[in-house]
Design an enzyme around this catalytic site. Structure first.
Site, mmCIF file in Angstrom:
data_model
loop_
_atom_site.group_PDB
_atom_site.id
_atom_site.type_symbol
_atom_site.label_atom_id
_atom_site.label_comp_id
_atom_site.label_asym_id
_atom_site.label_seq_id
_atom_site.Cartn_x
_atom_site.Cartn_y
_atom_site.Cartn_z
ATOM 1 N N ASN A 96 0.822 -1.216 0.000
ATOM 2 C CA ASN A 96 0.000 0.000 0.000
ATOM 3 C C ASN A 96 0.858 1.270 0.000
ATOM 4 O O ASN A 96 0.478 2.273 -0.605
ATOM 5 C CB ASN A 96 -1.002 -0.018 1.153
ATOM 6 C CG ASN A 96 -2.198 -0.911 0.826
ATOM 7 O OD1 ASN A 96 -2.311 -1.414 -0.294
ATOM 8 N ND2 ASN A 96 -3.079 -1.114 1.781
ATOM 9 N N ASN A 121 -5.534 2.309 4.217
ATOM 10 C CA ASN A 121 -4.923 1.825 5.462
ATOM 11 C C ASN A 121 -3.584 1.129 5.195
ATOM 12 O O ASN A 121 -3.365 0.664 4.089
ATOM 13 C CB ASN A 121 -5.883 0.840 6.136
ATOM 14 C CG ASN A 121 -6.930 1.578 6.939
ATOM 15 O OD1 ASN A 121 -6.603 2.494 7.685
ATOM 16 N ND2 ASN A 121 -8.184 1.200 6.775
ATOM 17 N N ARG A 152 -18.848 5.415 14.673
ATOM 18 C CA ARG A 152 -19.157 4.089 15.239
ATOM 19 C C ARG A 152 -19.506 4.215 16.720
ATOM 20 O O ARG A 152 -20.496 3.649 17.180
ATOM 21 C CB ARG A 152 -17.957 3.158 15.029
ATOM 22 C CG ARG A 152 -17.815 2.775 13.567
ATOM 23 C CD ARG A 152 -16.653 1.849 13.302
ATOM 24 N NE ARG A 152 -16.718 1.355 11.925
ATOM 25 C CZ ARG A 152 -15.669 1.100 11.155
ATOM 26 N NH1 ARG A 152 -14.454 1.277 11.627
ATOM 27 N NH2 ARG A 152 -15.838 0.655 9.933
ATOM 28 N N HIS A 176 -5.874 5.377 14.146
ATOM 29 C CA HIS A 176 -7.131 4.832 13.632
ATOM 30 C C HIS A 176 -7.341 3.411 14.147
ATOM 31 O O HIS A 176 -6.445 2.602 14.112
ATOM 32 C CB HIS A 176 -7.053 4.834 12.105
ATOM 33 C CG HIS A 176 -8.294 4.367 11.433
ATOM 34 N ND1 HIS A 176 -9.551 4.591 11.940
ATOM 35 C CD2 HIS A 176 -8.472 3.703 10.276
ATOM 36 C CE1 HIS A 176 -10.444 4.069 11.113
ATOM 37 N NE2 HIS A 176 -9.812 3.525 10.100
HETATM 38 N N1 APR Z 1 -3.756 2.961 -8.798
HETATM 39 C C1 APR Z 1 -5.094 3.163 -8.799
HETATM 40 N N2 APR Z 1 -5.951 2.319 -8.198
HETATM 41 C C2 APR Z 1 -5.442 1.234 -7.612
HETATM 42 C C3 APR Z 1 -4.054 0.967 -7.558
HETATM 43 C C4 APR Z 1 -3.195 1.894 -8.201
HETATM 44 N N3 APR Z 1 -1.880 1.734 -8.199
HETATM 45 N N4 APR Z 1 -3.886 -0.194 -6.891
HETATM 46 C C5 APR Z 1 -5.085 -0.627 -6.514
HETATM 47 N N5 APR Z 1 -6.051 0.223 -6.945
HETATM 48 C C6 APR Z 1 -7.500 0.127 -6.822
HETATM 49 C C7 APR Z 1 -8.031 -1.281 -7.020
HETATM 50 O O1 APR Z 1 -8.043 -1.620 -8.401
HETATM 51 C C8 APR Z 1 -9.410 -1.195 -6.396
HETATM 52 O O2 APR Z 1 -10.402 -0.861 -7.345
HETATM 53 O O3 APR Z 1 -7.930 0.449 -5.502
HETATM 54 C C9 APR Z 1 -9.269 -0.066 -5.360
HETATM 55 C C10 APR Z 1 -9.472 -0.526 -3.923
HETATM 56 O O4 APR Z 1 -10.799 -0.898 -3.804
HETATM 57 P P1 APR Z 1 -11.329 -2.107 -2.877
HETATM 58 O O5 APR Z 1 -10.435 -3.283 -3.069
HETATM 59 O O6 APR Z 1 -12.790 -2.230 -3.112
HETATM 60 O O7 APR Z 1 -11.032 -1.583 -1.408
HETATM 61 P P2 APR Z 1 -11.972 -0.619 -0.531
HETATM 62 O O8 APR Z 1 -12.897 -1.419 0.286
HETATM 63 O O9 APR Z 1 -12.500 0.460 -1.385
HETATM 64 O O10 APR Z 1 -10.886 -0.003 0.477
HETATM 65 C C11 APR Z 1 -9.886 0.871 0.004
HETATM 66 O O11 APR Z 1 -9.770 2.164 2.004
HETATM 67 O O12 APR Z 1 -10.790 1.985 4.074
HETATM 68 C C12 APR Z 1 -9.628 1.728 3.333
HETATM 69 O O13 APR Z 1 -8.719 -0.256 4.385
HETATM 70 C C13 APR Z 1 -9.338 0.243 3.226
HETATM 71 O O14 APR Z 1 -7.107 0.544 2.394
HETATM 72 C C14 APR Z 1 -8.449 0.219 2.028
HETATM 73 C C15 APR Z 1 -9.004 1.345 1.159
#
Ligand code: APR
Length: 318
Positions: A96, A121, A152, A176
């Site tokens: 991340n 996160n 929450r 957090h």
């Molecule tokens: N550039 C752009 N988008 C990206 C990249 C990148 N390099 N790498 C990953 N993604 C995109 C993924 O393709 C995906 O669509 O980030 C998105 C993440 O979405 P989800 O997997 O649905 O995750 P989500 O539940 O939205 O959570 C995202 O927010 O609350 C925090 O802990 C949670 O770190 C997590 C983030």
């Protein structure tokens, strides 16, 4: 007058839901960005086609190209990976961090005056990466944590007392999630301190539930994590900024001596307006609260130090 422009990076659950709230409230035009081709375009088009029914005229577009995000007023970063089975905390941290560094440097280049709202996160550590990658001043790098944690906590207090959630105002500090530091004596129900209304032992149970709020939802969903409340919390921060509300909200902010911490992102009450963080609100804490805040800041520092260590190791290996 042109609408404000908000870029939401990551068109997953949190990103798409945040985009929906912003557009449907008529707050700003939204550009959704993702690394996956077609995903942001598809979700943006779907959101746009809801506009005639809902009666708003915000533009929602999807892209894989940062050129389309140029001139954004606010950039929300939700891109990242969720922890997969078999993945260590360090792996997740490194992955991340790499994603946040890459997306923030690309987005900041074309929107040099934007305000960054970080959601990915581990939140506090990702704020450090975002500040480094953007080169933005601390006023314009803000982490979404406390609004969700307090939401929450407020939900559980309102349920316990059978009162409206709008009557409950809560106060939390610190990192957090697990290490958040709720301050019950500053938490009120219709102006009455919650400590007068709920016995200490029961209140502690509600605090614990709020602290584990994210995990409780992951356990229920099994695949994926919470996104409605995180998106609502992110929306509130963007609304405070674009509406120049001077609203006091608990957010992750880069401390430079406030609360006895220097060079760390930790959750504190801040005043948000059009320029981002206008003020960090400091309050008196008891010895116990100071100790809990110190532990929370220590947990953030551990992650930040680990990131620096990993960068050094990678440098040596390269
Ligand atoms: N550039 C752009 N988008 C990206 C990249 C990148 N390099 N790498 C990953 N993604 C995109 C993924 O393709 C995906 O669509 O980030 C998105 C993440 O979405 P989800 O997997 O649905 O995750 P989500 O539940 O939205 O959570 C995202 O927010 O609350 C925090 O802990 C949670 O770190 C997590 C983030």
């Amino acid at each position: 007058m042109a609408h404000p422009k908000v870029t939401v990076i990551g068109a997953g659950n949190v990103g798409a839901t945040t985009a929906q709230r912003i557009a449907e409230a008529g707050l700003a035009d939204v550009v959704l960005v993702d690394i996956v081709e077609g995903l942001p375009q598809g979700k943006a088009l779907d959101l746009l086609e809801a506009a005639p029914v809902l009666g708003h005229d915000m533009q929602v577009t999807g892209t894989n190209d940062y050129a389309d995000t140029a001139g954004s007023d606010v950039i929300v970063v939700t891109s990242g990976l969720a922890r997969q089975p078999g993945m260590s905390r360090d792996d997740l941290l490194a992955k991340n961090a790499g994603i946040v560094r890459s997306v923030v440097s690309q987005a900041a280049k074309v929107s040099p005056n934007a305000i960054l709202v970080i959601v990915t996160n581990p939140l506090d550590a990702m704020c450090h990466i975002a500040m480094e990658a953007s080169g933005f001043p601390r006023e314009r790098v803000i982490g979404m944590a406390g609004v969700l944690d307090t939401a929450r906590f407020r939900t559980f207090i309102a349920q316990e007392l059978g009162v409206s959630v709008t009557n409950v105002s809560a106060f939390v500090l610190g990192g957090h999630g697990d290490t958040m530091v709720p301050l019950p004596r500053y938490t009120t129900v219709g102006g009455v301190p919650v400590t007068e209304l709920i016995p200490a032992a029961r209140l502690e149970e509600l605090v614990t539930r709020a602290r584990n709020g994210g995990a409780e939802i992951v356990a229920l969903l099994k695949t994926g994590s919470a996104y409605y409340a995180p998106a609502a919390a992110t929306y509130q921060m963007v609304d405070a900024i674009l509406g120049d509300r001077h609203a006091i909200l608990p957010c992750a902010a880069y401390l430079q001596g406030e609360y006895g911490q220097k060079g760390l992102f930790v959750g504190v009450p801040v005043q948000l307006g059009r320029g981002g963080i206008e003020k960090i609100v400091e309050i008196e804490m008891t010895a116990d609260e100071t100790a809990a805040f110190g532990r929370s800041a220590g947990a953030v520092k551990e992650l930040v130090d680990r990131l620096a260590e990993m960068a050094r190791e990678a440098g040596k290996a390269g």
